[in-house]
Design an enzyme around this catalytic site. Structure first.
Site, short mmCIF file in Angstrom:
data_model
loop_
_atom_site.label_atom_id
_atom_site.label_comp_id
_atom_site.label_asym_id
_atom_site.label_seq_id
_atom_site.Cartn_x
_atom_site.Cartn_y
_atom_site.Cartn_z
N ARG B 54 -39.93 -42.49 -29.18
CA ARG B 54 -39.66 -41.29 -28.39
C ARG B 54 -38.68 -40.42 -29.18
NH1 ARG B 54 -34.81 -42.28 -28.76
NH2 ARG B 54 -34.36 -40.69 -27.22
N ALA B 56 -38.44 -36.04 -30.02
CA ALA B 56 -39.40 -35.10 -30.62
C ALA B 56 -39.58 -35.32 -32.13
CB ALA B 56 -38.98 -33.67 -30.32
N GLN B 207 -30.75 -43.07 -21.31
CA GLN B 207 -30.91 -43.14 -22.76
C GLN B 207 -29.59 -43.36 -23.49
OE1 GLN B 207 -32.13 -40.75 -20.76
NE2 GLN B 207 -34.17 -40.09 -21.37
N ASP B 248 -33.65 -29.95 -26.79
CA ASP B 248 -35.12 -29.98 -26.81
C ASP B 248 -35.66 -28.62 -27.21
OD1 ASP B 248 -34.18 -32.13 -24.78
OD2 ASP B 248 -36.20 -32.69 -25.41
#
Lengths: 370, 370
Positions: B54, B56, B207, B248
């Site tokens: 995981r 990006a 996370q 992100d």
């Protein structure tokens, strides 16, 4: 108030036997509703120590009932000494709970000149009831004052649901019947005003998810659970009309100590012009403290509350590890929200601004004590 | 970089067989380090879809290797069509991952005129390596620029440990080797600068606790896990010198979309004059977007992420319920931190202010595309 379970209170005398106190054993919430009998002061001590009951007001009420149960089992000899021992025992169950100590001292002072067990029993019985009723009454008054805030917002929104955000549990589960932060919500509900509550999960102990979500559900209040990280985002989207939180201790100048994370909620509220109100019974106001940031001691709790999480799995509680074994964690339990971020403080006598003169106007008798 | 485990990367070609890709299967972290072989594009698709990998940048690199593995198994016939099908398959594994699509299109464009399987294999092999090396290089450059921030703070503190706070995981586990937000920290460590990291747990998916805490531990970085509610309080106590987060998507005007909760950390940083920096490879900057709040779509994820928690218990994973059954939950995955709260944006070409002109000064070639 009516709830879906049979009880609408957290503590009461057993209907069939007034020598037994009953509580909701909150350790099993929200997964099981366990009603527990407490038959003597030792069982009350355990209930307080093991967090079967929690929340400062409820602990105080439980201590009152503890003293009553102690009076039922006095043996021959020095009654006063036995009552003092019971009181010490109760105080030791939670040494930092200021109002627990106040309740014990209040009862001890009332029975100090009584020698007859019957008189002591009558007095402690009456005092336990009084202490309970005072809590109900104070929470009710907070609700009536806070109700106006929700009413006004409801009118502004033409009757659309008012979105209230709350952090941790300052609800009826922490008190007897109404709660502090939740009381305006329950009062609004009784008035037929549409309300929806955003419930902050409140890591690490997750009182929001375990307790607030459950107690709102019990009373039929529409609510939605969110991670603590979400409250700011919801505010930026206009999805929060009002923040209502409780307090562990508020200074006479309006600095608010409450569950860790409250400060960040208050920052987000300020940034988005969302009113931020604190429900504070006058017993939680420290009339001698003027600088919350410097003066209020902040408790550190076990790192295990961060590294492990207890939940419900296959009909029983399981504790799971949720961090690397070797990673240390730091766990401050409270923070201090500075007065500048507080829109108002809802007390049993009305709503004050977060500053000394405004609070003292509601409680003029406290002027002398400062 | 060296780690305590045998690998210092998240993805690589198997030493003994260059036709096999290996990854750390991140679903088992932090409780088990599982190295997994991926032997064909289908296994890469599953790895991406099931979050074995995981982040990006890492997803992009994995897609590059997926295309390489696809090229190893071309059957007779139209090679180009087979590669396109593999690409579509990869894109469908995570439809919202923009850079995954970019990587696939880049490889497809390079092989579009090749018909010989050997040529396609050589090209995809080289491209997969290039894409991986680019990520390593970009993260390294971000680290070198960000290092100066930590160096300066270290000097101001006379060599005392610099306390960096981070949210979610923008570490080497989300990339290949250095990470984005963590890269300045690892670079400081290599320079012998004392650093300590506060790791936000990052509910609901946690996370921070699962990944950031683990990867910092692997590289010997002193760190402490905290509940998300704690960061503000630590700042009020002067315990945070610098906030470093990933992103992100960041608009050309400096609005930063990142994991939910980042906005509240930024508010607390502003309130306490703690510098708030965002590590953003230029690939995460949206050069056409000027209003992050209005334009960046925010993903809603399953309420189960809030109502259930998976953890480690008796040598296996267990999922426990942590909220009342009937309570609904709302789970926005990201929020937007407005440019006014962002001290600076660390890119591979240097540090920009959170505004268009400053970012374009570092990337003048993007002027044309706006």
């Amino acid at each position: 108030m009516t709830t879906r379970t049979k009880t609408n209170r957290t503590i009461w005398l057993k209907e069939s036997d007034k020598k037994v106190v009953q509580i909701i054993d909150q350790r099993f919430l929200p997964h099981q509703v366990v009603i527990k009998d407490l038959k003597n002061v030792d069982e009350v001590v355990v209930a307080i120590r093991d967090m079967q009951v929690r929340g400062a007001p409820l602990i105080g009420v439980a201590a009152g009932f503890g003293m009553y149960l102690a009076s039922l089992h006095l043996s021959c000899g020095n009654c006063s000494l036995q009552m003092q021992e019971a009181g010490k025992h109760l105080k030791d169950a939670r040494p930092t709970a200021v109002n627990l100590a106040h309740v014990v001292d209040r009862v001890l002072s009332a029975v100090s000149k009584l020698n007859n067990p019957d008189d002591i029993q009558k007095t402690t019985f009456q005092m336990a009831q009084d202490i309970l009723n005072e809590d109900v009454q104070i929470c009710k008054q907070i609700g009536e004052h806070g109700l106006h805030l929700i009413e006004d917002l409801s009118k502004k929104k033409n009757g659309e649901a008012v979105n209230v955000l709350t952090h941790c549990n300052a609800g009826w589960l922490a008190c007897v019947e109404w709660g502090t932060a939740t009381s305006p919500i329950y009062h609004a509900l009784e008035q037929g005003i549409k309300v929806h509550v955003w419930v902050d999960e409140t890591r690490p102990r997750r009182q929001g998810a375990h307790l607030t979500a459950w107690e709102l559900g019990e009373r039929g209040v529409p609510h939605t659970l969110i991670s603590d990280n979400s409250s700011g985002y919801l505010m930026t989207r206009g999805l929060v009309d009002l923040v209502l939180v409780g307090t562990d201790r508020t200074t006479v100048t309006g600095d608010v100590a409450n569950k860790i994370g409250t400060y960040m909620v208050a920052l987000a509220a300020k940034d988005n012009q969302v009113p931020f109100y604190v429900s504070a019974p006058s017993s939680s106001i420290d009339w001698n403290m003027t600088d919350g940031f410097r003066e209020i001691p902040i408790e550190k709790r076990s790192e295990n509350e961060v590294k492990e999480i207890q939940g419900w799995c296959d009909g029983t509680f399981k504790k799971v590890k949720v961090a690397p074994e070797r990673t240390p964690a730091l766990n401050y339990a409270f923070d201090v929200t500075p007065r500048a971020l507080v829109t108002g403080i809802i007390t049993e006598r009305g709503i004050a601004e977060a500053r000394k003169e405004s609070l003292l106007k509601l409680f003029p008798e406290k002027r002398g004590s400062i």
